[in-house]
Scaffold this motif. Structure first.
Motif, PDB file in Angstrom:
ATOM      1  N   PHE A  43       0.917  -1.200  -0.064  1.00  0.00           N
ATOM      2  CA  PHE A  43       0.124  -0.057  -0.125  1.00  0.00           C
ATOM      3  C   PHE A  43       0.933   1.209  -0.096  1.00  0.00           C
ATOM      4  CE2 PHE A  43      -2.504  -3.412   1.907  1.00  0.00           C
ATOM      5  CZ  PHE A  43      -3.725  -3.093   1.173  1.00  0.00           C
ATOM      6  N   VAL A  44       2.130   1.110  -0.084  1.00  0.00           N
ATOM      7  CA  VAL A  44       3.128   2.429  -0.400  1.00  0.00           C
ATOM      8  C   VAL A  44       3.722   2.399  -1.420  1.00  0.00           C
ATOM      9  CG1 VAL A  44       4.934   3.676   1.197  1.00  0.00           C
ATOM     10  CG2 VAL A  44       3.287   2.277   2.268  1.00  0.00           C
ATOM     11  N   ARG A  45       3.549   3.561  -2.242  1.00  0.00           N
ATOM     12  CA  ARG A  45       4.171   3.561  -3.515  1.00  0.00           C
ATOM     13  C   ARG A  45       5.801   3.900  -3.334  1.00  0.00           C
ATOM     14  NH1 ARG A  45       0.843   7.170  -7.905  1.00  0.00           N
ATOM     15  NH2 ARG A  45      -0.472   5.670  -7.180  1.00  0.00           N
ATOM     16  N   ARG A  46       6.083   5.032  -2.483  1.00  0.00           N
ATOM     17  CA  ARG A  46       7.417   5.233  -2.313  1.00  0.00           C
ATOM     18  C   ARG A  46       7.543   5.346  -0.890  1.00  0.00           C
ATOM     19  NH1 ARG A  46       4.941   9.225  -5.794  1.00  0.00           N
ATOM     20  NH2 ARG A  46       5.597   9.234  -7.880  1.00  0.00           N
ATOM     21  N   PRO A  47       8.610   4.367  -0.509  1.00  0.00           N
ATOM     22  CA  PRO A  47       9.031   4.229   0.749  1.00  0.00           C
ATOM     23  C   PRO A  47      10.016   5.425   1.331  1.00  0.00           C
ATOM     24  CG  PRO A  47       9.477   2.163  -0.275  1.00  0.00           C
ATOM     25  CD  PRO A  47       8.838   3.310  -1.370  1.00  0.00           C
ATOM     26  N   VAL A  48       9.712   5.803   2.509  1.00  0.00           N
ATOM     27  CA  VAL A  48      10.255   6.903   3.080  1.00  0.00           C
ATOM     28  C   VAL A  48      10.785   6.533   4.546  1.00  0.00           C
ATOM     29  CG1 VAL A  48       9.045   8.790   2.071  1.00  0.00           C
ATOM     30  CG2 VAL A  48       8.166   7.954   4.347  1.00  0.00           C
TER      31      VAL A  48
END
Length: 298
Positions: A43-48
């Motif tokens: 559910f996360v497009r770009r990990p931060v």
């Protein structure tokens, strides 16, 4: 579009955006080893990478809810069968993965229902439909990206604006929640985004149910997150977590944790839940993310 409608739309969009932020923060916690979640990455497009204070804060929130959930799911009448059917209703669930985690551990309830804005449930339905999560909700599940719905025997994702009480009632009926079964209702960081009239209507509608809810809430318990972190998390687990990252923001940490709380109220007509809650002799026992797991504000 009128200014009032425009403001309402902007406010709704801002609330929906908090879902993406929360999911990214949870993934940051998982990647750092605070907790195990095999599904949040879907559910996360770009990990931060979040700061240590944010990671620790999200971990504490997760641990607090998990404590209450496990107490609810494992509660039973003394000497009786453990297989009492139970339900969980999550208001404003967002991209939460708790159902999939509980299913993996073999302790998912008989029915798990998630409600959120259609814009959110449509995205979640699409992500479930296009990943291995599709198998998790069952081969016979009906998934509609357009309607923002997932309907299966034990998991239901449905769209609704919580401020529209009549529609909320209709959606809960569609979910086929059984009013006779023990039900855990989650409103995790949801009601604070609603205007007071809307939140009051959800918590205690003007009917017999609402009157009973008021009586329950008069007996509600609330602990701030600093109390929960200090007194209700197993000492060994807390020691493990505090070794994960360098941390020197103690004054800010105390201030932030005292700003948030967990409140819960219990209607225990069946006599199942006398041991639910936060007390000094009850601890959150969270398995280490490096090991297989053993088999949240309600």
């Amino acid at each position: 579009m009128s200014k009032l409608a425009s403001d309402s739309h902007s406010s709704t969009a801002a609330v929906q955006a908090t879902n993406d932020d929360a999911s990214a923060s949870k993934l940051s916690c998982v990647n750092k080893g605070y907790m195990k979640d095999s599904y949040i990455h879907f559910f996360v497009r770009r990990p931060v990478k979040r700061s240590p204070i944010i990671n620790r804060g999200y971990y504490a929130r997760w641990a607090a809810l998990r404590k209450l959930l496990l107490q609810f799911l494992k509660s039973e009448r003394h000497g009786e069968d453990r297989n009492i059917k139970k339900q969980i209703l999550s208001l404003g669930a967002g991209f939460d993965t708790t159902y999939f985690q509980l299913q993996e551990e073999g302790i998912a309830p008989h029915l798990y229902v998630e409600l959120d804005f259609k814009e959110v449930t449509s995205k979640k339905a699409a992500l479930i439909d296009s990943s291995q999560l599709k198998d998790k909700v069952g081969q016979a599940a009906s998934i509609s990206r357009e309607r923002g719905e997932v309907l299966s025997d034990h998991y239901k994702l449905l769209p609704v604006d919580l401020r529209e009480i009549q529609k909320l009632d209709n959606v809960i009926a569609l979910a086929e929640l059984d009013p006779c079964l023990p039900t855990f209702i989650i409103a995790e960081c949801v009601l604070i985004y609603l205007d007071p009239d809307s939140s009051r209507a959800i918590i205690h509608p003007d009917d017999a149910f609402g009157e009973q809810m008021i009586r329950n809430l008069e007996k509600a318990v609330a602990w701030d997150m600093l109390q929960i972190y200090n007194n209700s998390i197993d000492t060994r687990e807390k020691r493990r977590v505090e070794r994960l990252e360098l941390f020197d923001e103690f004054e800010e940490w105390h201030m932030m944790q005292e700003h948030y709380c967990v409140a819960y109220a219990i209607n225990d007509a069946m006599g199942l839940f006398q041991y639910i809650g936060f007390s000094n002799d009850q601890h959150v026992l969270v398995p280490s993310p490096q090991l297989p797991q053993e088999s949240e504000a309600c």
